[in-house]
Design a protein around this motif. Sequence first.
Motif, PDB file in Angstrom:
ATOM      1  N   TYR A 125      55.760  28.348  49.194  1.00  0.00           N
ATOM      2  CA  TYR A 125      56.700  28.298  50.317  1.00  0.00           C
ATOM      3  C   TYR A 125      56.091  28.962  51.550  1.00  0.00           C
ATOM      4  O   TYR A 125      56.177  28.432  52.667  1.00  0.00           O
ATOM      5  CB  TYR A 125      58.004  29.016  49.954  1.00  0.00           C
ATOM      6  N   ILE A 126      55.518  30.134  51.351  1.00  0.00           N
ATOM      7  CA  ILE A 126      54.942  30.896  52.469  1.00  0.00           C
ATOM      8  C   ILE A 126      53.821  30.102  53.130  1.00  0.00           C
ATOM      9  O   ILE A 126      53.705  30.074  54.367  1.00  0.00           O
ATOM     10  CB  ILE A 126      54.435  32.265  51.983  1.00  0.00           C
ATOM     11  N   PHE A 127      52.992  29.453  52.321  1.00  0.00           N
ATOM     12  CA  PHE A 127      51.892  28.655  52.876  1.00  0.00           C
ATOM     13  C   PHE A 127      52.432  27.511  53.722  1.00  0.00           C
ATOM     14  O   PHE A 127      51.950  27.249  54.836  1.00  0.00           O
ATOM     15  CB  PHE A 127      51.028  28.109  51.735  1.00  0.00           C
TER      16      PHE A 127
ATOM     17  N   PHE B 107      63.617  29.455  49.658  1.00  0.00           N
ATOM     18  CA  PHE B 107      63.084  30.803  49.440  1.00  0.00           C
ATOM     19  C   PHE B 107      64.225  31.769  49.100  1.00  0.00           C
ATOM     20  O   PHE B 107      64.117  32.596  48.180  1.00  0.00           O
ATOM     21  CB  PHE B 107      62.352  31.239  50.709  1.00  0.00           C
ATOM     22  N   GLU B 108      65.325  31.652  49.831  1.00  0.00           N
ATOM     23  CA  GLU B 108      66.448  32.571  49.655  1.00  0.00           C
ATOM     24  C   GLU B 108      67.112  32.428  48.281  1.00  0.00           C
ATOM     25  O   GLU B 108      67.801  33.345  47.839  1.00  0.00           O
ATOM     26  CB  GLU B 108      67.488  32.337  50.752  1.00  0.00           C
ATOM     27  N   LYS B 109      66.902  31.302  47.609  1.00  0.00           N
ATOM     28  CA  LYS B 109      67.502  31.078  46.306  1.00  0.00           C
ATOM     29  C   LYS B 109      66.710  31.733  45.178  1.00  0.00           C
ATOM     30  O   LYS B 109      67.185  31.794  44.038  1.00  0.00           O
ATOM     31  CB  LYS B 109      67.607  29.577  46.031  1.00  0.00           C
ATOM     32  N   THR B 110      65.509  32.231  45.478  1.00  0.00           N
ATOM     33  CA  THR B 110      64.704  32.892  44.453  1.00  0.00           C
ATOM     34  C   THR B 110      65.172  34.331  44.278  1.00  0.00           C
ATOM     35  O   THR B 110      66.023  34.824  45.023  1.00  0.00           O
ATOM     36  CB  THR B 110      63.210  32.871  44.829  1.00  0.00           C
ATOM     37  N   ASN B 111      64.595  35.010  43.295  1.00  0.00           N
ATOM     38  CA  ASN B 111      64.965  36.397  43.002  1.00  0.00           C
ATOM     39  C   ASN B 111      64.260  37.329  43.991  1.00  0.00           C
ATOM     40  O   ASN B 111      63.122  37.743  43.782  1.00  0.00           O
ATOM     41  CB  ASN B 111      64.557  36.732  41.560  1.00  0.00           C
TER      42      ASN B 111
ATOM     43  N   ASN C  95      53.641  25.106  59.232  1.00  0.00           N
ATOM     44  CA  ASN C  95      54.553  24.636  60.287  1.00  0.00           C
ATOM     45  C   ASN C  95      54.560  25.581  61.484  1.00  0.00           C
ATOM     46  O   ASN C  95      54.631  25.132  62.638  1.00  0.00           O
ATOM     47  CB  ASN C  95      55.971  24.491  59.737  1.00  0.00           C
ATOM     48  N   LEU C  96      54.486  26.879  61.215  1.00  0.00           N
ATOM     49  CA  LEU C  96      54.466  27.861  62.297  1.00  0.00           C
ATOM     50  C   LEU C  96      53.204  27.710  63.141  1.00  0.00           C
ATOM     51  O   LEU C  96      53.241  27.825  64.376  1.00  0.00           O
ATOM     52  CB  LEU C  96      54.547  29.273  61.714  1.00  0.00           C
ATOM     53  N   PHE C  97      52.079  27.432  62.491  1.00  0.00           N
ATOM     54  CA  PHE C  97      50.820  27.214  63.213  1.00  0.00           C
ATOM     55  C   PHE C  97      50.926  25.992  64.119  1.00  0.00           C
ATOM     56  O   PHE C  97      50.433  25.999  65.261  1.00  0.00           O
ATOM     57  CB  PHE C  97      49.676  27.036  62.214  1.00  0.00           C
ATOM     58  N   LYS C  98      51.570  24.938  63.638  1.00  0.00           N
ATOM     59  CA  LYS C  98      51.726  23.727  64.448  1.00  0.00           C
ATOM     60  C   LYS C  98      52.597  23.998  65.667  1.00  0.00           C
ATOM     61  O   LYS C  98      52.344  23.452  66.757  1.00  0.00           O
ATOM     62  CB  LYS C  98      52.318  22.605  63.600  1.00  0.00           C
TER      63      LYS C  98
ATOM     64  N   ASN D  14      61.862  22.041  59.340  1.00  0.00           N
ATOM     65  CA  ASN D  14      61.088  22.126  58.096  1.00  0.00           C
ATOM     66  C   ASN D  14      61.042  23.563  57.577  1.00  0.00           C
ATOM     67  O   ASN D  14      61.222  23.817  56.381  1.00  0.00           O
ATOM     68  CB  ASN D  14      59.658  21.622  58.322  1.00  0.00           C
ATOM     69  N   ILE D  15      60.811  24.494  58.508  1.00  0.00           N
ATOM     70  CA  ILE D  15      60.752  25.913  58.130  1.00  0.00           C
ATOM     71  C   ILE D  15      62.103  26.366  57.581  1.00  0.00           C
ATOM     72  O   ILE D  15      62.168  27.058  56.555  1.00  0.00           O
ATOM     73  CB  ILE D  15      60.334  26.769  59.344  1.00  0.00           C
ATOM     74  N   SER D  16      63.186  25.982  58.247  1.00  0.00           N
ATOM     75  CA  SER D  16      64.531  26.396  57.806  1.00  0.00           C
ATOM     76  C   SER D  16      64.841  25.875  56.407  1.00  0.00           C
ATOM     77  O   SER D  16      65.444  26.586  55.588  1.00  0.00           O
ATOM     78  CB  SER D  16      65.581  25.897  58.801  1.00  0.00           C
ATOM     79  N   THR D  17      64.419  24.642  56.118  1.00  0.00           N
ATOM     80  CA  THR D  17      64.648  24.072  54.790  1.00  0.00           C
ATOM     81  C   THR D  17      63.913  24.864  53.724  1.00  0.00           C
ATOM     82  O   THR D  17      64.469  25.176  52.659  1.00  0.00           O
ATOM     83  CB  THR D  17      64.178  22.601  54.749  1.00  0.00           C
TER      84      THR D  17
END
Length: 215
Positions: A55-57, A100-104, A62-65, A92-95
């Motif tokens: 996810y982070i990658f 990400f938020e659903k993980t532990n 997207n942030l780089f673009k 795309n980042i928000s999705t």
Amino acid sequence: MKSTSSRRKKTTALVVIGLLMLLFYSKNITERQAFKEISGTFAEVYNDRLVVEGYIFRISENLFKIQKLVDHCNINYDYSRVIDEIAEHERNISTIVNDFEKTNLTNQEAVFLTDFKSIIENDLQIKNYSLLYSDSSGVNSDQVMLYDQKISKAQQDLDNLSKIQMEEGEKLINKANIIINRSQIWSQFEVALLIILALALYFILFRDKKSKSNL
């Protein structure tokens, strides 16, 4: 007297065997629990660490673009669609962040992820491209610099999140190693129990027969 002594020895041996069998059963339960813990640990490594690193990658990509579109606003390029492109990358980042938020999440992860999400939703929303560039005045350097600072802050949050994945992954692997080492100790204990059981059976079956034979 000899018969009474023999019965006592047999009774003692049977009690020892019963205790050993109980210990074997307890050890079996412990082993099954250990395997469940190891399985759960590796599942957590995959679901909450390796997947999150992916996810982070993707977020960083997207942030780089977005940064590339912002920083190269003075290059000869059809920027009529640039706002839509930036908005698409932000969606795309928000999705990905929602996944990400659903993980532990650890407490630190929650803090960095909330800060990152706030930057994306509140600070990087470019409503009008003229804020960055206009034909009359060229590049708005101050505004571009401001966006770059926000992007750098967002990237720092991502770097911190990536560092947490390494630290938490290492903790989980250490936990798995402890469980494995504990299982190995139990295996050695099991060997000792088998030896004691063999001696107890020998005492009941063979020593008693040998004594009767001598008589």
